[in-house]
Scaffold this active site. Sequence first.
Site, PDB file in Angstrom:
ATOM      1  N   TYR A 164       0.826  -1.200   0.000  1.00 47.53           N
ATOM      2  CA  TYR A 164       0.000   0.000   0.000  1.00 47.53           C
ATOM      3  C   TYR A 164       0.863   1.253   0.000  1.00 47.53           C
ATOM      4  O   TYR A 164       1.589   1.511   0.962  1.00 47.53           O
ATOM      5  CB  TYR A 164      -0.904  -0.025   1.233  1.00 47.53           C
ATOM      6  CG  TYR A 164      -1.911   1.096   1.324  1.00 47.53           C
ATOM      7  CD1 TYR A 164      -3.163   0.981   0.715  1.00 47.53           C
ATOM      8  CD2 TYR A 164      -1.638   2.252   2.036  1.00 47.53           C
ATOM      9  CE1 TYR A 164      -4.099   1.989   0.814  1.00 47.53           C
ATOM     10  CE2 TYR A 164      -2.571   3.268   2.150  1.00 47.53           C
ATOM     11  CZ  TYR A 164      -3.802   3.129   1.527  1.00 47.53           C
ATOM     12  OH  TYR A 164      -4.728   4.142   1.637  1.00 47.53           O
TER      13      TYR A 164
ATOM     14  N   SER B  25       1.819  -7.513   1.916  1.00 44.97           N
ATOM     15  CA  SER B  25       0.829  -6.582   2.441  1.00 44.97           C
ATOM     16  C   SER B  25      -0.300  -6.396   1.426  1.00 44.97           C
ATOM     17  O   SER B  25      -0.988  -7.353   1.089  1.00 44.97           O
ATOM     18  CB  SER B  25       1.500  -5.257   2.815  1.00 44.97           C
ATOM     19  OG  SER B  25       0.647  -4.467   3.611  1.00 44.97           O
ATOM     20  N   GLN B  26      -0.509  -5.188   0.911  1.00 45.37           N
ATOM     21  CA  GLN B  26      -1.500  -5.010  -0.148  1.00 45.37           C
ATOM     22  C   GLN B  26      -1.182  -5.948  -1.314  1.00 45.37           C
ATOM     23  O   GLN B  26      -2.083  -6.523  -1.925  1.00 45.37           O
ATOM     24  CB  GLN B  26      -1.495  -3.571  -0.646  1.00 45.37           C
ATOM     25  CG  GLN B  26      -2.397  -3.307  -1.837  1.00 45.37           C
ATOM     26  CD  GLN B  26      -2.261  -1.877  -2.348  1.00 45.37           C
ATOM     27  OE1 GLN B  26      -3.142  -1.068  -2.147  1.00 45.37           O
ATOM     28  NE2 GLN B  26      -1.148  -1.568  -2.998  1.00 45.37           N
TER      29      GLN B  26
ATOM     30  N   ASP C  67       3.326  -8.267  14.025  1.00 43.58           N
ATOM     31  CA  ASP C  67       2.885  -7.385  12.932  1.00 43.58           C
ATOM     32  C   ASP C  67       1.783  -6.469  13.464  1.00 43.58           C
ATOM     33  O   ASP C  67       0.682  -6.920  13.786  1.00 43.58           O
ATOM     34  CB  ASP C  67       2.376  -8.225  11.761  1.00 43.58           C
ATOM     35  CG  ASP C  67       2.175  -7.411  10.492  1.00 43.58           C
ATOM     36  OD1 ASP C  67       1.795  -6.231  10.607  1.00 43.58           O
ATOM     37  OD2 ASP C  67       2.385  -7.963   9.401  1.00 43.58           O
TER      38      ASP C  67
ATOM     39  N   HIS D 204       5.721  -6.397  10.299  1.00 46.38           N
ATOM     40  CA  HIS D 204       5.288  -6.148   8.925  1.00 46.38           C
ATOM     41  C   HIS D 204       6.513  -5.806   8.087  1.00 46.38           C
ATOM     42  O   HIS D 204       6.775  -4.650   7.755  1.00 46.38           O
ATOM     43  CB  HIS D 204       4.297  -4.979   8.937  1.00 46.38           C
ATOM     44  CG  HIS D 204       3.412  -4.935   7.734  1.00 46.38           C
ATOM     45  ND1 HIS D 204       2.330  -5.775   7.565  1.00 46.38           N
ATOM     46  CD2 HIS D 204       3.430  -4.141   6.631  1.00 46.38           C
ATOM     47  CE1 HIS D 204       1.730  -5.493   6.426  1.00 46.38           C
ATOM     48  NE2 HIS D 204       2.389  -4.509   5.831  1.00 46.38           N
TER      49      HIS D 204
END
Length: 323
Positions: free
Chosen positions: A92, A182-183, A270, A300
Site C-alpha cells: 500500500y 501486504s497489499q 505485525d 510487517h
Amino acid sequence: MVQPYDMPLDQLREYRPALTRRDDFLAFWEECKQMLAQVPSDPQLTAMEYPTDGVRLYELSFAGFGHARIRGYYAVPDRAGQHPGMVMYHGYNWSHDGQIHDVVNWALHGYATFGMLVRGQQLSEDNSVAPHGNSAGWMTKGILSKETYYYRGVYMDAVRALDVLAEREEVDASRIGVTGGSQGGALSLVAAAFSAIPRIVVAEYPYLSHFRRSIDMALAGPYLELNEFFRRNSAPGIEDKAMDTLSYFDVMNLAPLVTCPVLVSIGLIDEITPPSTVFATYNHLQTTEKQIRVYRYFGHEPNAAFHWEKLKCLREHLTHQGQ
C-alpha cells in the site's frame, strides 16, 4: 521491540470466523469481470535501459478497469524460448521507483516478471470518482457503495495484469505465479480467486483481510484510515454502509475461491496486519495445498528466512513444473 499482542499461536491456527459475504457477493464480482472483459487490454511496451546483462527491461502498460491506463515494469530473461512468468504486486503506497530493481532481480532468477503499479499509488492512472469525501489515502475512497469503492478497480486491474502477461509470446502461460507483500499479498490472493491463470500464490502478510477485526486490532498503518473516517463521520448508518461495502472486498470472503497452491507468511508482532486477520483468510482457503510460515520475532517486514522459502516454492511450482 513489540511483543505479540494478538491471540496465542494455537488459537490463531484454529481461528476461522464466519464469512461476511452478502447474498449477491458472487454475482457482483461476476458482473465486474464481465465489465472488465468489455475493455480491450491494449498493451503497450516501451524498451528501457538498465545497467546489467542478461535481462531486457520495458515499461508495460494496459487498459484496466474503466479504461484506466495501468503501468508497470516488465523484465524478461535475455535468452531464447518461453519463460515461467510472475506478476508482482506492491504494498500500500509502498513502491519506491516502482520496484523496478525487484522486477529485474526476479528476471535474473529466470522469471518473466511484471510488476503492476496500483492505480493512483504509483504512476498508474486512477480514474475512479468518489461521490463523497474520504480520509487521507485510498482506504475510504468511494467506500459508501460497492460500485464506487476504490478497490473495485484495483482488484480487476490485478486480474487484467495476469491476462496481459499470459498473452506474451515469450511467457509460458501454464507456468505463471503471483506474489507480493501486504497489499501485494492481498492482490495475489485476489488475482488467484478471480483467475485460473496462477499456478502458485506467495502472499506475505496479506492486507485487506477480516476488516471488522482489523479495524479493532491494528495498531498502525492504513487500516487506521477507516477508523479516522468513522471518527469524522458519525452520522447514523455511515459505518454500516462502509462495512457492507468492505464485505465485498474482504480477502477472507474471497479465499474459498482460490484453487491453486498458496504459501503465506505472517509475523506475530505485525502491528499493521494483525496475525488473526491473516489466519482468518488462510483458514478459509480450501485449496488442497497451502502452507503458512509464522515468524515469532518479525512484524510487517520482509525477512531472509521466508525469502528462502519463497525462492524454493516458486522454483518448485514454476521452474520444475512438468519437468
